[in-house]
Design a protein around this motif. Structure first.
Motif, PDB file in Angstrom:
ATOM      1  N   VAL A   1      51.732  40.807  36.359  1.00 35.95           N
ATOM      2  CA  VAL A   1      50.390  41.059  36.758  1.00 35.95           C
ATOM      3  C   VAL A   1      50.130  42.491  36.380  1.00 35.95           C
ATOM      4  CG1 VAL A   1      48.417  40.951  38.357  1.00 35.95           C
ATOM      5  CG2 VAL A   1      50.048  39.059  38.245  1.00 35.95           C
ATOM      6  N   ILE A   2      49.271  42.758  35.483  1.00 34.58           N
ATOM      7  CA  ILE A   2      48.951  44.360  35.409  1.00 34.58           C
ATOM      8  C   ILE A   2      47.383  44.397  35.936  1.00 34.58           C
ATOM      9  CG2 ILE A   2      48.490  46.152  33.798  1.00 34.58           C
ATOM     10  CD1 ILE A   2      51.360  45.362  34.015  1.00 34.58           C
ATOM     11  N   ASP A   3      47.252  45.421  36.956  1.00 31.43           N
ATOM     12  CA  ASP A   3      46.171  45.657  37.777  1.00 31.43           C
ATOM     13  C   ASP A   3      45.696  46.995  37.194  1.00 31.43           C
ATOM     14  OD1 ASP A   3      44.246  45.812  39.455  1.00 31.43           O
ATOM     15  OD2 ASP A   3      45.385  45.314  41.235  1.00 31.43           O
ATOM     16  N   VAL A   4      44.212  47.001  36.598  1.00 31.64           N
ATOM     17  CA  VAL A   4      43.557  48.092  35.958  1.00 31.64           C
ATOM     18  C   VAL A   4      42.681  48.312  37.005  1.00 31.64           C
ATOM     19  CG1 VAL A   4      42.184  48.763  33.979  1.00 31.64           C
ATOM     20  CG2 VAL A   4      44.151  46.941  33.701  1.00 31.64           C
ATOM     21  N   GLY A   5      42.159  47.734  38.095  1.00 33.36           N
ATOM     22  CA  GLY A   5      41.102  47.845  38.740  1.00 33.36           C
ATOM     23  C   GLY A   5      41.237  49.174  39.675  1.00 33.36           C
ATOM     24  N   THR A   6      40.121  49.960  40.116  1.00 31.60           N
ATOM     25  CA  THR A   6      40.313  50.981  41.022  1.00 31.60           C
ATOM     26  C   THR A   6      39.071  50.914  41.531  1.00 31.60           C
ATOM     27  OG1 THR A   6      39.385  52.431  39.235  1.00 31.60           O
ATOM     28  CG2 THR A   6      41.564  52.623  39.672  1.00 31.60           C
ATOM     29  N   ASN A   7      39.036  50.154  42.741  1.00 35.29           N
ATOM     30  CA  ASN A   7      37.854  49.862  43.565  1.00 35.29           C
ATOM     31  C   ASN A   7      38.265  50.619  44.906  1.00 35.29           C
ATOM     32  OD1 ASN A   7      37.066  47.594  41.821  1.00 35.29           O
ATOM     33  ND2 ASN A   7      39.148  46.732  42.579  1.00 35.29           N
ATOM     34  N   GLU A   8      36.910  51.082  45.569  1.00 34.62           N
ATOM     35  CA  GLU A   8      36.912  51.966  46.879  1.00 34.62           C
ATOM     36  C   GLU A   8      37.036  50.616  47.899  1.00 34.62           C
ATOM     37  OE1 GLU A   8      34.329  55.104  47.062  1.00 34.62           O
ATOM     38  OE2 GLU A   8      34.804  55.303  49.306  1.00 34.62           O
ATOM     39  N   SER A   9      38.080  50.634  48.601  1.00 35.89           N
ATOM     40  CA  SER A   9      37.904  49.805  49.805  1.00 35.89           C
ATOM     41  C   SER A   9      37.176  50.105  50.983  1.00 35.89           C
ATOM     42  CB  SER A   9      39.414  49.414  50.306  1.00 35.89           C
ATOM     43  OG  SER A   9      39.754  50.433  50.957  1.00 35.89           O
ATOM     44  N   ALA A  10      36.816  49.156  51.979  1.00 38.33           N
ATOM     45  CA  ALA A  10      36.167  49.509  53.035  1.00 38.33           C
ATOM     46  C   ALA A  10      36.697  50.619  53.892  1.00 38.33           C
ATOM     47  CB  ALA A  10      36.039  47.993  54.050  1.00 38.33           C
ATOM     48  N   ASP A  11      37.835  51.025  53.956  1.00 33.17           N
ATOM     49  CA  ASP A  11      38.417  51.987  54.488  1.00 33.17           C
ATOM     50  C   ASP A  11      38.488  53.357  53.717  1.00 33.17           C
ATOM     51  OD1 ASP A  11      40.668  51.974  52.882  1.00 33.17           O
ATOM     52  OD2 ASP A  11      42.010  51.228  54.603  1.00 33.17           O
ATOM     53  N   GLY A  12      38.032  53.174  52.371  1.00 30.72           N
ATOM     54  CA  GLY A  12      38.054  54.422  51.685  1.00 30.72           C
ATOM     55  C   GLY A  12      39.216  54.706  50.619  1.00 30.72           C
ATOM     56  N   SER A  13      40.333  53.764  50.951  1.00 33.06           N
ATOM     57  CA  SER A  13      41.130  53.964  50.065  1.00 33.06           C
ATOM     58  C   SER A  13      41.016  53.320  48.863  1.00 33.06           C
ATOM     59  CB  SER A  13      42.508  53.117  50.739  1.00 33.06           C
ATOM     60  OG  SER A  13      42.312  51.984  50.836  1.00 33.06           O
ATOM     61  N   ILE A  14      41.756  53.505  47.741  1.00 27.57           N
ATOM     62  CA  ILE A  14      41.739  52.978  46.342  1.00 27.57           C
ATOM     63  C   ILE A  14      42.307  51.754  46.302  1.00 27.57           C
ATOM     64  CG2 ILE A  14      41.996  53.330  43.809  1.00 27.57           C
ATOM     65  CD1 ILE A  14      39.673  55.130  44.899  1.00 27.57           C
ATOM     66  N   VAL A  15      41.794  50.646  45.912  1.00 27.05           N
ATOM     67  CA  VAL A  15      42.730  49.525  45.670  1.00 27.05           C
ATOM     68  C   VAL A  15      42.384  49.030  44.347  1.00 27.05           C
ATOM     69  CG1 VAL A  15      42.714  49.205  48.338  1.00 27.05           C
ATOM     70  CG2 VAL A  15      40.943  48.059  46.868  1.00 27.05           C
ATOM     71  N   GLY A  16      43.016  47.913  43.954  1.00 24.11           N
ATOM     72  CA  GLY A  16      43.027  47.338  42.599  1.00 24.11           C
ATOM     73  C   GLY A  16      42.252  45.879  42.599  1.00 24.11           C
ATOM     74  N   ASP A  17      42.333  45.113  41.621  1.00 26.70           N
ATOM     75  CA  ASP A  17      41.568  43.924  41.541  1.00 26.70           C
ATOM     76  C   ASP A  17      42.491  42.719  41.882  1.00 26.70           C
ATOM     77  OD1 ASP A  17      39.284  45.276  40.224  1.00 26.70           O
ATOM     78  OD2 ASP A  17      39.670  44.274  38.324  1.00 26.70           O
ATOM     79  N   VAL A  18      43.758  43.178  42.178  1.00 25.24           N
ATOM     80  CA  VAL A  18      44.895  42.204  42.546  1.00 25.24           C
ATOM     81  C   VAL A  18      45.142  41.924  44.093  1.00 25.24           C
ATOM     82  CG1 VAL A  18      47.031  41.312  42.251  1.00 25.24           C
ATOM     83  CG2 VAL A  18      45.655  42.235  40.376  1.00 25.24           C
ATOM     84  N   ASP A  19      45.236  41.015  44.768  1.00 22.41           N
ATOM     85  CA  ASP A  19      45.704  40.964  46.082  1.00 22.41           C
ATOM     86  C   ASP A  19      46.978  40.855  46.208  1.00 22.41           C
ATOM     87  OD1 ASP A  19      45.869  40.795  48.842  1.00 22.41           O
ATOM     88  OD2 ASP A  19      45.579  38.344  48.732  1.00 22.41           O
ATOM     89  N   PRO A  20      47.558  41.961  46.382  1.00 18.92           N
ATOM     90  CA  PRO A  20      49.237  42.301  46.108  1.00 18.92           C
ATOM     91  C   PRO A  20      50.104  41.540  47.267  1.00 18.92           C
ATOM     92  CG  PRO A  20      48.278  44.431  46.810  1.00 18.92           C
ATOM     93  CD  PRO A  20      47.241  43.387  46.673  1.00 18.92           C
ATOM     94  N   GLU A  21      49.540  41.264  48.292  1.00 22.59           N
ATOM     95  CA  GLU A  21      50.471  40.530  49.260  1.00 22.59           C
ATOM     96  C   GLU A  21      50.429  39.208  48.793  1.00 22.59           C
ATOM     97  OE1 GLU A  21      52.264  41.733  51.593  1.00 22.59           O
ATOM     98  OE2 GLU A  21      51.277  43.619  50.827  1.00 22.59           O
ATOM     99  N   SER A  22      49.329  38.553  48.240  1.00 18.03           N
ATOM    100  CA  SER A  22      49.120  37.194  47.826  1.00 18.03           C
ATOM    101  C   SER A  22      50.230  36.886  46.638  1.00 18.03           C
ATOM    102  CB  SER A  22      48.119  36.732  47.701  1.00 18.03           C
ATOM    103  OG  SER A  22      47.505  37.009  46.450  1.00 18.03           O
TER     104      SER A  22
ATOM    105  N   GLY B   1      40.252  41.777  45.140  1.00 13.57           N
ATOM    106  CA  GLY B   1      40.716  40.227  45.459  1.00 13.57           C
ATOM    107  C   GLY B   1      40.531  39.270  44.213  1.00 13.57           C
ATOM    108  N   LEU B   2      40.426  39.827  42.936  1.00 12.85           N
ATOM    109  CA  LEU B   2      39.767  38.691  41.923  1.00 12.85           C
ATOM    110  C   LEU B   2      41.056  38.082  41.728  1.00 12.85           C
ATOM    111  CD1 LEU B   2      37.768  38.349  39.518  1.00 12.85           C
ATOM    112  CD2 LEU B   2      39.201  40.093  38.237  1.00 12.85           C
ATOM    113  N   VAL B   3      42.293  38.482  41.970  1.00 14.23           N
ATOM    114  CA  VAL B   3      43.543  37.742  41.261  1.00 14.23           C
ATOM    115  C   VAL B   3      44.358  37.578  42.561  1.00 14.23           C
ATOM    116  CG1 VAL B   3      45.616  37.685  40.069  1.00 14.23           C
ATOM    117  CG2 VAL B   3      43.187  38.285  38.943  1.00 14.23           C
ATOM    118  N   THR B   4      44.707  36.377  42.844  1.00 11.78           N
ATOM    119  CA  THR B   4      45.522  36.128  44.059  1.00 11.78           C
ATOM    120  C   THR B   4      46.699  35.387  43.425  1.00 11.78           C
ATOM    121  OG1 THR B   4      44.575  33.974  44.494  1.00 11.78           O
ATOM    122  CG2 THR B   4      43.746  35.768  45.615  1.00 11.78           C
ATOM    123  N   GLY B   5      47.893  35.111  44.307  1.00 16.27           N
ATOM    124  CA  GLY B   5      48.979  34.495  43.915  1.00 16.27           C
ATOM    125  C   GLY B   5      48.808  33.035  43.645  1.00 16.27           C
ATOM    126  N   ALA B   6      47.889  32.466  44.203  1.00 18.94           N
ATOM    127  CA  ALA B   6      47.357  30.900  44.123  1.00 18.94           C
ATOM    128  C   ALA B   6      47.026  30.707  42.398  1.00 18.94           C
ATOM    129  CB  ALA B   6      46.195  30.505  44.982  1.00 18.94           C
TER     130      ALA B   6
END
Lengths: 291, 291
Positions: A227-248, A214-219
């Motif tokens: 936007v290029i997302d280099v992040g590979t973080n483990e989310s609460a549900d165990g899936s891999i997510v980046g540093d960017v909030d894609p929906e926003s 959630g480091l980078v958001t649309g706002a």
């Protein structure tokens, strides 16, 4: 605005096809396949997963892969010795040192033992300096993948303002050098940056490489930014997510690289390309050396 | 707003006093003075002037200085040999390679022959990589002088946005690394930057290091910004002027470093400090080596 998905799969496939052909040509030329040594000194599951994926990728390219597991309690001396032996070994073309390293051992302690000509992930201080000085050497594959992904999707870099969020020695810092070499204007921000939203909002291109969900958001983006997302973080549900909030970001950004499927496959493909280049260059030196 | 003159003379004097004392202590300890080798391979008058000023400064600090003039037609091999011999010579503590180099010889060709422990102006790729990685090594003295001058005048760096105009391997790029290490947010701009005034106007601190007269004017600054001028250009009347238009900056900037008398004297003082540090560290290694 439609936000394009800047996937890395097509680029990775094209790179892999070329690498496979070059590996085969090199194998026919010298009678053995290009060889990568993967040096491991941890019992981390994520590292084991990554080593396994590198081994599979190498096998698919026609690259031999030696995995050397020194154990999670290996000393700096043991690591330096192994790296020095492999650096001097004419049958080893390329070396990758896996992280994490054992407690008390830093990458700076041991990476100088990797010969620059075999340092295919560009981790040694000499490799970083050669990259910064604009000399020949291997860039860290993740940093190079960001640039190659942008180019692949036709995004101009010359004169554009790029904000890199994150200043690690393996991504943020080498990426800044690669982008300067492409004539981009480059801002490096980090955890101590006072007004991160203002910095990212001023940029044409934002690279998120801080390892924080959630480091980078649309706002915090200029409309039409890429936007290029280099992040590979483990989310609460165990899936891999980046540093960017894609929906926003959707609707504001002109393009966003997905996680997974963006920078990741290009990184692996570039690593394998580096192995083949190292093998070709070792060959060139040996071929031209006096008998 | 009053624009403070961020002079380097007091800082240089303080650094020089400390260096003189450390040089004397080291001389008493090992029975010889710290020794700097100045390697020259040009017939450029500006280089000759600079070598002469370095020799005087060394003499004033109690540092021995060997000037080795290889001639303006020296080959890369000759330069590498001299640098390698001096790197291996236990009686030489520090090495500086003067520019310009002979036609066809690049700094990248020959600087790797300088041992990092003696590379007191941080010109080799390894020195640049050690600096970037945050490891021990000598920073290019001009880049370090910018940071030390800012600190001396009490200007906070943490979280501040610094725009560096110029991306040379000897100033802009290493300065970016030093400022990141101080937790500043850093933007590197250059001749291909699309909207330079917008970038400098967004910065708290602007460092002009592009070698172009009139590059930075007051109109391109945020009121209250601090400006450090690294430029040393020969003006039409033969005087030395910086990259900043001082008249236009007055009243807008909170502070401006003068040219001459700003970064310059601090650079020379830091070079001499590096020589003494190199001598102390060589001593430490030798002192602790088995007999």
């Amino acid at each position: 605005m439609d936000t394009a998905s800047l996937t890395g799969k097509d680029l990775a496939a094209a790179l892999n096809a070329e690498t496979t052909a070059r590996a085969q040509a090199r194998t026919e030329q010298i009678g053995r396949a290009p060889r990568l040594a993967l040096i491991v000194a941890n019992d981390d599951p994520a590292s084991a997963w990554y080593v396994n994926s590198l081994r599979k990728s190498a096998a698919n390219r026609g690259i031999e892969c030696d995995t050397v597991d020194l154990g999670a309690d290996a000393s700096a001396d043991m690591l330096r010795t192994e790296l020095s032996v492999r650096s001097a070994d004419p049958a080893t073309d390329a070396i990758m040192l896996q992280t994490p390293l054992p407690a008390g051992v830093s990458l700076d302690d041991v990476s100088p033992a990797i010969a620059a000509t075999k340092d295919v992930d560009g981790v040694s201080p000499l490799s970083l300096g050669l990259l910064t000085a604009g000399s020949a050497g291997f860039a860290p594959a993740t940093a190079e993948a960001v640039v190659e992904l942008l180019k692949h999707h036709g995004i101009a870099l010359e004169g554009r303002h790029v904000a890199i969020v994150g200043r690690s020695n393996v991504v943020g810092k080498p990426l800044a050098q690669l982008l300067l070499a492409e004539n981009a204007t480059v801002t490096v921000c980090h955890s101590r940056t006072t007004d991160l939203p203002a910095v990212t909002a001023a940029a044409d291109i934002v690279v998120a490489a801080a390892g924080r969900i959630g480091l980078v958001t649309g706002a915090n983006l200029r409309p039409g930014a890429v936007v290029i997302d280099v992040g590979t973080n483990e989310s609460a549900d165990g899936s891999i997510v980046g540093d960017v909030d894609p929906e926003s970001v959707r609707g504001t950004a002109a393009g966003l690289s997905p996680v997974p499927g963006g920078v990741g496959p290009v990184t692996t493909a570039l690593l394998m390309r580096h192995v083949v280049i190292a093998a070709e260059q070792a060959g060139r030196t040996a071929d031209t050396a006096p008998a």
